[in-house]
Design a protein around this motif. Structure first.
Motif, PDB file in Angstrom:
ATOM      1  N   LEU A 163      84.653  90.467  -6.894  1.00 37.87           N
ATOM      2  CA  LEU A 163      85.385  91.550  -6.237  1.00 37.87           C
ATOM      3  C   LEU A 163      85.395  91.389  -4.724  1.00 37.87           C
ATOM      4  N   ALA A 164      84.260  90.979  -4.154  1.00 32.54           N
ATOM      5  CA  ALA A 164      84.194  90.815  -2.694  1.00 32.54           C
ATOM      6  C   ALA A 164      85.144  89.710  -2.237  1.00 32.54           C
ATOM      7  N   GLN A 165      85.165  88.583  -2.982  1.00 30.78           N
ATOM      8  CA  GLN A 165      86.075  87.507  -2.609  1.00 30.78           C
ATOM      9  C   GLN A 165      87.531  87.932  -2.792  1.00 30.78           C
ATOM     10  N   GLN A 166      87.820  88.592  -3.903  1.00 30.04           N
ATOM     11  CA  GLN A 166      89.195  89.022  -4.166  1.00 30.04           C
ATOM     12  C   GLN A 166      89.682  89.995  -3.100  1.00 30.04           C
ATOM     13  N   SER A 167      88.775  90.887  -2.656  1.00 29.68           N
ATOM     14  CA  SER A 167      89.138  91.819  -1.585  1.00 29.68           C
ATOM     15  C   SER A 167      89.412  91.061  -0.292  1.00 29.68           C
ATOM     16  N   ALA A 168      88.527  90.118   0.043  1.00 26.84           N
ATOM     17  CA  ALA A 168      88.665  89.354   1.279  1.00 26.84           C
ATOM     18  C   ALA A 168      89.942  88.508   1.290  1.00 26.84           C
ATOM     19  N   PHE A 169      90.356  88.059   0.105  1.00 30.46           N
ATOM     20  CA  PHE A 169      91.556  87.219   0.013  1.00 30.46           C
ATOM     21  C   PHE A 169      92.831  88.047  -0.199  1.00 30.46           C
ATOM     22  N   GLY A 170      92.693  89.384  -0.106  1.00 30.14           N
ATOM     23  CA  GLY A 170      93.856  90.258  -0.219  1.00 30.14           C
ATOM     24  C   GLY A 170      94.363  90.465  -1.626  1.00 30.14           C
ATOM     25  N   LEU A 171      93.518  90.203  -2.618  1.00 35.23           N
ATOM     26  CA  LEU A 171      93.937  90.328  -4.021  1.00 35.23           C
ATOM     27  C   LEU A 171      93.682  91.714  -4.595  1.00 35.23           C
ATOM     28  N   ARG A 183      79.282  72.717 -10.162  1.00 39.12           N
ATOM     29  CA  ARG A 183      79.974  72.126 -11.315  1.00 39.12           C
ATOM     30  C   ARG A 183      79.850  72.986 -12.562  1.00 39.12           C
ATOM     31  N   ASN A 184      78.749  73.727 -12.672  1.00 41.23           N
ATOM     32  CA  ASN A 184      78.451  74.444 -13.918  1.00 41.23           C
ATOM     33  C   ASN A 184      78.290  75.937 -13.663  1.00 41.23           C
ATOM     34  N   PHE A 185      78.864  76.747 -14.559  1.00 42.38           N
ATOM     35  CA  PHE A 185      78.875  78.187 -14.357  1.00 42.38           C
ATOM     36  C   PHE A 185      78.604  78.938 -15.663  1.00 42.38           C
ATOM     37  N   ILE A 186      77.905  80.066 -15.536  1.00 41.06           N
ATOM     38  CA  ILE A 186      77.722  80.991 -16.657  1.00 41.06           C
ATOM     39  C   ILE A 186      78.184  82.366 -16.178  1.00 41.06           C
ATOM     40  N   SER A 187      79.219  82.915 -16.800  1.00 42.93           N
ATOM     41  CA  SER A 187      79.774  84.211 -16.402  1.00 42.93           C
ATOM     42  C   SER A 187      79.288  85.305 -17.336  1.00 42.93           C
ATOM     43  N   ILE A 188      79.154  86.533 -16.791  1.00 43.70           N
ATOM     44  CA  ILE A 188      78.623  87.638 -17.597  1.00 43.70           C
ATOM     45  C   ILE A 188      79.680  88.329 -18.449  1.00 43.70           C
ATOM     46  N   SER A 189      80.938  87.933 -18.282  1.00 51.22           N
ATOM     47  CA  SER A 189      82.004  88.473 -19.129  1.00 51.22           C
ATOM     48  C   SER A 189      83.178  87.511 -19.102  1.00 51.22           C
ATOM     49  N   LYS A 190      84.080  87.641 -20.051  1.00 48.62           N
ATOM     50  CA  LYS A 190      85.274  86.800 -20.066  1.00 48.62           C
ATOM     51  C   LYS A 190      86.147  87.105 -18.856  1.00 48.62           C
ATOM     52  N   LYS A 191      86.161  88.386 -18.444  1.00 46.21           N
ATOM     53  CA  LYS A 191      86.939  88.771 -17.263  1.00 46.21           C
ATOM     54  C   LYS A 191      86.414  88.053 -16.021  1.00 46.21           C
ATOM     55  N   THR A 192      85.097  87.998 -15.862  1.00 49.61           N
ATOM     56  CA  THR A 192      84.516  87.290 -14.720  1.00 49.61           C
ATOM     57  C   THR A 192      84.839  85.810 -14.784  1.00 49.61           C
ATOM     58  N   GLN A 193      84.796  85.248 -15.988  1.00 46.93           N
ATOM     59  CA  GLN A 193      85.128  83.827 -16.148  1.00 46.93           C
ATOM     60  C   GLN A 193      86.584  83.551 -15.755  1.00 46.93           C
ATOM     61  N   ILE A 194      87.479  84.433 -16.160  1.00 47.07           N
ATOM     62  CA  ILE A 194      88.895  84.275 -15.807  1.00 47.07           C
ATOM     63  C   ILE A 194      89.073  84.328 -14.293  1.00 47.07           C
ATOM     64  N   ASP A 195      88.421  85.287 -13.656  1.00 46.40           N
ATOM     65  CA  ASP A 195      88.503  85.411 -12.200  1.00 46.40           C
ATOM     66  C   ASP A 195      87.950  84.156 -11.516  1.00 46.40           C
ATOM     67  N   LEU A 196      86.850  83.639 -12.054  1.00 48.36           N
ATOM     68  CA  LEU A 196      86.251  82.420 -11.509  1.00 48.36           C
ATOM     69  C   LEU A 196      87.236  81.262 -11.551  1.00 48.36           C
ATOM     70  N   HIS A 197      87.862  81.054 -12.696  1.00 52.79           N
ATOM     71  CA  HIS A 197      88.774  79.931 -12.866  1.00 52.79           C
ATOM     72  C   HIS A 197      90.005  80.058 -11.964  1.00 52.79           C
ATOM     73  N   LEU A 198      90.437  81.290 -11.712  1.00 48.72           N
ATOM     74  CA  LEU A 198      91.586  81.504 -10.831  1.00 48.72           C
ATOM     75  C   LEU A 198      91.255  81.175  -9.376  1.00 48.72           C
ATOM     76  N   LEU A 199      89.968  81.363  -9.007  1.00 47.23           N
ATOM     77  CA  LEU A 199      89.544  81.115  -7.632  1.00 47.23           C
ATOM     78  C   LEU A 199      89.168  79.661  -7.367  1.00 47.23           C
ATOM     79  N   LEU A 200      88.581  79.000  -8.357  1.00 46.23           N
ATOM     80  CA  LEU A 200      88.108  77.634  -8.158  1.00 46.23           C
ATOM     81  C   LEU A 200      89.253  76.663  -7.866  1.00 46.23           C
ATOM     82  N   ASN A 201      88.943  75.645  -7.057  1.00 45.26           N
ATOM     83  CA  ASN A 201      89.960  74.644  -6.737  1.00 45.26           C
ATOM     84  C   ASN A 201      89.846  73.405  -7.628  1.00 45.26           C
ATOM     85  N   LYS A 202      88.987  73.487  -8.638  1.00 44.97           N
ATOM     86  CA  LYS A 202      88.870  72.381  -9.584  1.00 44.97           C
ATOM     87  C   LYS A 202      88.312  72.918 -10.903  1.00 44.97           C
TER      88      LYS A 202
END
Length: 390
Positions: free
Chosen positions: A111-119, A144-163
């Motif tokens: 949420l903090a990153q999304q707010s900062a990026f105007g999302l 390289r490796n991530f564990i998300s606490i929800s599918k929503k968080t995982q989706i947000d992560l993938h949208l932000l990552l550059n790889k």
């Protein structure tokens, strides 16, 4: 396994993050793994004379200047087979220190990153805040490796990552406290009534949460106020959490049912459980969440939950939740939203004893999906998978 767990410094005074870290610490040690915690110490922070502005900037010196030097020294004595675990994605700036070693990052929300990026238009970020969030983003993008606490968080992560991540998994939070239904909710309500000098004998509407914009605490007040206008209300509203803002106090004072609205602050874990156990319904109309702890805590305590018809709230509550639309950003649509949500609140309150019993059983059953042991077992398997990387 040999594990090094990076955590937030204790001098920041966080509550939920230390509990999450403690669940990892206790779980991994119980399984016989060797775990060490690495966290910044307060050096410059101690020189801030308890002045908020100085605490903020001196804290940054401890976290991003002193601590990285200490980490580089400690790494000289670390086995190549050590797994470095970051307990929160906000610890991103430290990732480059171990990016060439085995590592994994636990992700809670962006949420903090999304707010900062105007999302997220509901929340504006200061200029310095934007640079800080970009700094965090720069760091966790190196992981390289991530564990998300929800599918929503995982989706947000993938949208932000550059790889594309090497490993990206979802492991739901486990209950890190003991929440269970009361044997006698009447007795619980009597205790709370006596302690807080409020008549809660017939039940009450409960909200648990802080004052962050996404918690929509003002929306809770708006729903309750509309409910009072549209229906013959008989139950008070309890808002447990941080002290109210001036905007919330002003709303309460202008409400026709001001005397039925109560802000309860600084409650301990036992009182929190009691408030869940005695509630007629827990109202949780968040705009956004990473997971939504109060949903599971309330369900485990035998309370019904009304929450937003959006993920991850739907993801967590599933068919045990009662749903309302997300509060609209367009003020022209606010009146309709308040009427719809007040109507749903009334419907849940008016459930027959048999309907309520079935709904409570569903809630309790759903909460059992989020066990601490299940969480530990799942992350252990992922940790071991990461150590198999070539």
């Amino acid at each position: 396994m040999k594990i090094v767990l990076f955590t937030h410094p204790t001098f920041l005074g966080h509550k939920s993050m230390p509990r999450f870290a403690q669940m990892i610490i206790g779980g991994m040690k119980q399984k016989g793994h060797e775990l060490t915690v690495w966290s910044p110490k307060a050096f410059f922070f101690k020189l801030s004379f308890k002045k908020p502005v100085l605490e903020k900037w001196f804290g940054y010196l401890d976290q991003y200047v002193v601590f990285p030097i200490a980490v580089k020294i400690k790494l000289l004595n670390c086995s190549k087979e050590t797994l470095f675990v970051f307990s929160d994605n906000a610890l991103g700036p430290w990732v480059p220190l171990v990016k060439k070693r085995y590592h994994v990052m636990h992700c809670h929300d962006f949420l903090a990153q999304q707010s900062a990026f105007g999302l997220l238009q509901e929340n504006k970020t200061s200029v310095t805040g934007k640079y800080y969030q970009k700094f965090i983003f720069w760091g966790y993008c190196k992981a390289r490796n991530f564990i998300s606490i929800s599918k929503k968080t995982q989706i947000d992560l993938h949208l932000l990552l550059n790889k594309k991540p090497t490993i990206s998994r979802v492991v739901y939070n486990g209950m890190n406290q003991d929440f269970e239904p009361a044997n006698d909710s009447t007795a619980i309500r009597e205790k709370l009534s006596s302690k807080h000098n409020i008549d809660l004998s017939k039940g009450y509407i409960l909200h648990v949460g802080g004052n962050a914009f996404y918690k929509n605490k003002l929306g809770v007040l708006e729903i309750y106020d509309q409910w009072a206008k549209d229906f013959d209300i008989k139950l008070p509203l309890i808002l447990a959490g941080e002290p109210p803002t001036e905007e919330m106090i002003d709303f309460k004072e202008r409400s026709l049912v001001s005397k039925s609205i109560h802000f309860i602050n600084n409650i301990d874990d036992l009182q929190l459980q009691q408030f869940y156990q005695g509630a007629s319904v827990m109202l949780f109309p968040s705009l956004y969440e990473g997971f939504g702890w109060p949903i599971v805590e309330a369900m485990a305590s035998g309370s019904l939950v009304i929450t937003t018809n959006e993920d991850p709230m739907k993801e967590v509550a599933a068919d045990a939740g009662f749903y309302i639309p997300k509060k609209p950003a367009d003020s022209g649509k606010l009146s309709g939203w308040k009427m719809i949500t007040a109507k749903e609140l009334e419907r849940v309150i008016q459930l027959s004893p048999e309907e309520r019993k079935d709904a409570v059983s569903k809630s309790i059953l759903r909460s059992k999906e989020f066990s601490a042991q299940g969480f530990v077992n799942s992350i252990e398997a992922i940790y071991q998978e990461i150590l198999q990387e070539k």
